[in-house]
Design a protein around this motif. Structure first.
Motif, short mmCIF file in Angstrom:
data_model
loop_
_atom_site.label_atom_id
_atom_site.label_comp_id
_atom_site.label_asym_id
_atom_site.label_seq_id
_atom_site.Cartn_x
_atom_site.Cartn_y
_atom_site.Cartn_z
N SER A 1 -1.29 12.30 36.22
CA SER A 1 -0.67 11.19 36.96
C SER A 1 0.81 11.07 36.60
O SER A 1 1.66 10.85 37.47
CB SER A 1 -1.40 9.88 36.66
N LEU A 2 1.11 11.22 35.31
CA LEU A 2 2.50 11.20 34.85
C LEU A 2 3.28 12.37 35.44
O LEU A 2 4.41 12.20 35.91
CB LEU A 2 2.53 11.25 33.32
N CYS A 3 2.68 13.56 35.45
CA CYS A 3 3.35 14.74 36.01
C CYS A 3 3.64 14.56 37.49
O CYS A 3 4.72 14.95 37.98
CB CYS A 3 2.50 15.98 35.80
N GLN A 4 2.69 13.95 38.21
CA GLN A 4 2.90 13.72 39.64
C GLN A 4 4.06 12.76 39.87
O GLN A 4 4.90 12.95 40.76
CB GLN A 4 1.63 13.16 40.28
N TRP A 5 4.13 11.71 39.07
CA TRP A 5 5.24 10.77 39.19
C TRP A 5 6.57 11.45 38.90
O TRP A 5 7.56 11.23 39.61
CB TRP A 5 5.03 9.59 38.23
N LEU A 6 6.60 12.30 37.88
CA LEU A 6 7.83 13.02 37.55
C LEU A 6 8.28 13.90 38.72
O LEU A 6 9.47 13.96 39.05
CB LEU A 6 7.63 13.87 36.29
N ARG A 7 7.32 14.60 39.33
CA ARG A 7 7.67 15.44 40.48
C ARG A 7 8.23 14.59 41.62
O ARG A 7 9.21 14.97 42.27
CB ARG A 7 6.45 16.22 40.97
N ASN A 8 7.61 13.44 41.87
CA ASN A 8 8.08 12.56 42.94
C ASN A 8 9.50 12.05 42.66
O ASN A 8 10.25 11.75 43.59
CB ASN A 8 7.15 11.37 43.10
N GLU A 9 9.84 11.96 41.37
CA GLU A 9 11.16 11.49 40.98
C GLU A 9 12.15 12.65 40.75
O GLU A 9 13.26 12.43 40.28
CB GLU A 9 11.06 10.68 39.68
N SER A 10 11.69 13.89 41.11
CA SER A 10 12.51 15.10 40.91
C SER A 10 12.89 15.28 39.45
O SER A 10 14.02 15.66 39.12
CB SER A 10 13.78 15.05 41.78
N LYS A 11 11.93 15.01 38.57
CA LYS A 11 12.14 15.16 37.14
C LYS A 11 11.06 16.07 36.56
O LYS A 11 10.08 16.38 37.22
CB LYS A 11 12.14 13.80 36.44
N THR A 12 11.28 16.49 35.32
CA THR A 12 10.34 17.36 34.64
C THR A 12 9.91 16.72 33.33
O THR A 12 10.47 15.70 32.89
CB THR A 12 10.98 18.73 34.35
N LEU A 13 8.94 17.32 32.66
CA LEU A 13 8.43 16.77 31.40
C LEU A 13 9.52 16.54 30.35
O LEU A 13 9.53 15.49 29.69
CB LEU A 13 7.33 17.67 30.84
N PRO A 14 10.47 17.47 30.16
CA PRO A 14 11.51 17.22 29.15
C PRO A 14 12.37 16.00 29.44
O PRO A 14 13.00 15.44 28.52
CB PRO A 14 12.35 18.51 29.19
N ASP A 15 12.40 15.54 30.70
CA ASP A 15 13.17 14.33 31.03
C ASP A 15 12.59 13.09 30.37
O ASP A 15 13.24 12.03 30.32
CB ASP A 15 13.22 14.12 32.55
N LEU A 16 11.38 13.21 29.83
CA LEU A 16 10.77 12.06 29.15
C LEU A 16 11.47 11.73 27.83
O LEU A 16 11.24 10.67 27.25
CB LEU A 16 9.28 12.34 28.88
N PHE A 17 12.31 12.64 27.35
CA PHE A 17 13.08 12.32 26.16
C PHE A 17 14.22 11.36 26.46
O PHE A 17 14.92 10.90 25.55
CB PHE A 17 13.62 13.60 25.51
#
Length: 218
Positions: free
Chosen positions: A37-53
């Motif tokens: 669910s978190l990954c899907q939200w990141l994709r929708n926001e044009s972001k990737t997992l490392p952007d969580l930093f």
């Protein structure tokens, strides 16, 4: 090819979903559904997992999700424990894959969607994971008749160059795997037992060296 390092995405996936054994945080790592669910939200926001930093990204997601605001920051703040764990796993020949990695089997995310494992730990040849094959599983208490049938199926897999997929448990699973390995075939073992214990088992050692076997667990 055996991965000798983990990608940045997989490092973040480990921080979010992994357990490192020592000094565990008071918060619980994300389960598969929470992670995807978190990954899907990141994709929708044009972001990737490392952007969580970026704390602003984490704050934004915490506000729109049901996650406790402290949960993601605490999980992401485990860099020291992650480094020690990864070094230990690498020293034991264990590699780690997350869904963005090249060798992570696409069938898992296609078929299981948000229930697919966020992390796969393995030894052996990860390229085998995407080859498909014939799944053979069965009883732990195996009769002589069932053993003969299992050996026949394993031999047919080798003759037809079909990888065998099994769980490695005592009985049908291990008999099928051993038949294929003894006859020079390919085996994919999705195991529920100790990965390290199975990886050092003498009967699997040569097949792992020959890149004909992969053992993997979530």
């Amino acid at each position: 090819m055996i991965p000798d390092s983990i990608t940045t995405d997989t490092q973040v996936a480990l921080l979010l979903c992994g357990r490192f054994g020592l000094n565990e945080p008071s918060v619980t790592p994300l389960n598969a559904n929470e992670f995807f669910s978190l990954c899907q939200w990141l994709r929708n926001e044009s972001k990737t997992l490392p952007d969580l930093f970026d704390s602003n990204v984490v704050d934004h997601y915490s506000k729109i999700s049901r996650l406790d605001a402290k949960r993601l920051p605490e999980l992401l703040n485990r860099g020291g424990a992650l480094a020690l764990a990864v070094e230990d796993w690498n020293n034991k020949g264990i590699w780690i894959l997350s869904p963005t990695d090249e060798h992570y089997p696409r069938r898992l995310t296609e078929r299981l969607s948000n229930k697919a494992p966020p992390l796969l730990f393995g030894v052996g040849n990860p390229q085998l994971l995407s080859k498909g094959g014939l799944a053979v599983v069965g009883s732990r208490d195996i009769s002589e008749r069932a053993k003969l049938a299992t050996h026949k199926i394993g031999s047919l897999c080798v003759q037809n160059r079909i990888p065998l997929i099994s769980g490695g448990a005592r009985g049908v699973d291990s008999e099928a795997m051993q038949t294929v390995l003894d006859e020079g075939g390919l085996v994919i073992g999705f195991i529920a037992d100790s990965l390290l214990k199975m990886s050092v088992n003498g009967k699997y050692r040569q097949a792992l060296r020959d890149q004909r076997l992969v053992l993997v667990t979530s």
